[in-house]
Design an enzyme around this catalytic site. Sequence first.
Site, mmCIF file in Angstrom:
data_model
loop_
_atom_site.group_PDB
_atom_site.id
_atom_site.type_symbol
_atom_site.label_atom_id
_atom_site.label_comp_id
_atom_site.label_asym_id
_atom_site.label_seq_id
_atom_site.Cartn_x
_atom_site.Cartn_y
_atom_site.Cartn_z
ATOM 1 N N ASP A 148 0.951 -1.293 0.211
ATOM 2 C CA ASP A 148 -0.098 -0.083 -0.447
ATOM 3 C C ASP A 148 1.147 1.776 -0.079
ATOM 4 O OD1 ASP A 148 0.950 -0.585 2.887
ATOM 5 O OD2 ASP A 148 -0.344 -1.316 3.875
ATOM 6 N N ASP B 85 -7.421 -2.735 13.961
ATOM 7 C CA ASP B 85 -8.536 -3.110 13.949
ATOM 8 C C ASP B 85 -8.820 -4.118 12.906
ATOM 9 O OD1 ASP B 85 -7.596 -2.066 11.681
ATOM 10 O OD2 ASP B 85 -9.307 -0.637 11.334
ATOM 11 N N HIS C 245 -6.929 -4.852 10.101
ATOM 12 C CA HIS C 245 -6.889 -4.629 8.515
ATOM 13 C C HIS C 245 -5.635 -4.867 8.148
ATOM 14 C CE1 HIS C 245 -4.789 -0.275 9.703
ATOM 15 N NE2 HIS C 245 -4.083 -1.579 9.223
ATOM 16 N N GLU D 59 -9.387 -1.769 5.716
ATOM 17 C CA GLU D 59 -10.397 -1.308 6.494
ATOM 18 C C GLU D 59 -11.501 -2.053 7.144
ATOM 19 O OE1 GLU D 59 -8.560 0.122 8.391
ATOM 20 O OE2 GLU D 59 -7.661 2.509 8.345
HETATM 21 C C1 GLP Z 1 -0.720 0.632 8.653
HETATM 22 C C2 GLP Z 1 -0.191 -0.058 6.974
HETATM 23 C C3 GLP Z 1 -0.149 -1.456 7.350
HETATM 24 C C4 GLP Z 1 0.469 -2.173 9.181
HETATM 25 C C5 GLP Z 1 -0.048 -1.289 10.459
HETATM 26 C C6 GLP Z 1 0.448 -1.392 11.689
HETATM 27 O O1 GLP Z 1 -1.446 0.597 8.631
HETATM 28 N N1 GLP Z 1 -0.676 0.411 6.187
HETATM 29 O O2 GLP Z 1 0.087 -2.351 6.281
HETATM 30 O O3 GLP Z 1 0.141 -3.531 9.260
HETATM 31 O O4 GLP Z 1 0.012 0.382 9.917
HETATM 32 O O5 GLP Z 1 1.474 -1.196 11.759
HETATM 33 P P1 GLP Z 1 2.782 -1.004 12.714
HETATM 34 O O6 GLP Z 1 2.976 -2.035 12.194
HETATM 35 O O7 GLP Z 1 3.459 0.198 12.898
HETATM 36 O O8 GLP Z 1 1.353 -1.607 14.316
#
Ligand code: GLP
Length: 260
Positions: free
Chosen positions: A67, A136, A138, A143
Site C-alpha cells: 500500500d 482494527d 486491517h 479497513e
Molecule cells: C499501517 C499499514 C499496515 C500495517 C499497520 C500496522 O496501517 N498500512 O500495513 O500493518 O499500519 O502498523 P504497525 O506495524 O506500525 O503497528
Amino acid sequence: MRVIIESDYDAMSRRAAEIVVEVVREKPECVLGLATGSTPIGLYKELIRMYREEGLDFSKVRTFNLDEYYGLPPAHPQSYHYFMRQYLFDHINIPPHNINVPRGLVKDVQAYCARYEQMIKEAGGIDIQVLGIGRDGHIGFNEPGSSLASRTRLVALDEQTVKDNARFFGREGDVPRFAITMGVGTIMEARKCLLLASGSKKAKAIAQAVEGSITSQIAASALQMHPDAIVIVDEEAASEMKRRDFYLYTEKMMAERLSR
Ligand code: GLP
C-alpha cells in the site's frame, strides 16, 4: 493457519526472516510482497544483516508493496516509498527496477490499480506476502468492511488508523485520509502469507483474526481460508488467544518430529 509464538519482538523478527530467506534461497527470482509499519522493521534489519554477512542475494528478487498513502510523493519522508528505501531497499542489492510500491500521486487511480494487479500477475504472482495488522484487524489498508474479495483500489482510512499513524506525522491533521492498497483478494492469491504482530496493543486483533469468525469486519480473518498462512507473534500479541497453549504444543511436537 500455523501460529508461531516467540518470546519477544527480536525472536519474532528472526523467525520471520528465516521463513522469507528460505523462499529467496529456494527461488532467487522470487516475488516478495512487502509491508510497512513498525512491525516488519526487525525482519528487514535481519535481511540486511544476512545480505551483508551471509551473502544473501537479492539481485533477482522482485517486490510489490501492499500500500501507499494517496497524495504523498515518493520523496515524502512519511511515504511508504521512503520507508522502504530507508529500512530495506537502500541496504541490499535489489535493482531499483525490480521494486514496486503503489504510487501515491497518480491521476487515473482506477486504471493505475488495475495495472498494479496486472504487474503482479505478469511477475508470476507473489511467492510470500509479509503482513502487519492494524488494531482494527486491517491488513494493508483494508479497513473493516473491506470485501474479502477486494482488489487493489483507493480506500478511505478509518479514524482509528489515522490516529494510530499520527505518531509518524507529528500532527493528526497531516495524516493522509486516503490510500491505495492491495485488496484482501489480492493478498489471498499470494502463495504464502506471513502475518507478524508484536505487543499487547495487537493482542485483540490477533485473537479475532486467528480464532474469531471469518468476517470483512476483520480483514486478517480471511487468512483462515489461506492454504499456507503463518502467523508469528510475540508473547504479548499472543496473550488473548484462547488456544495459545495448543499452538505452542503443536510447534514443539512438529519440531521434535522433524529432528527425529
Ligand atoms: C499501517 C499499514 C499496515 C500495517 C499497520 C500496522 O496501517 N498500512 O500495513 O500493518 O499500519 O502498523 P504497525 O506495524 O506500525 O503497528
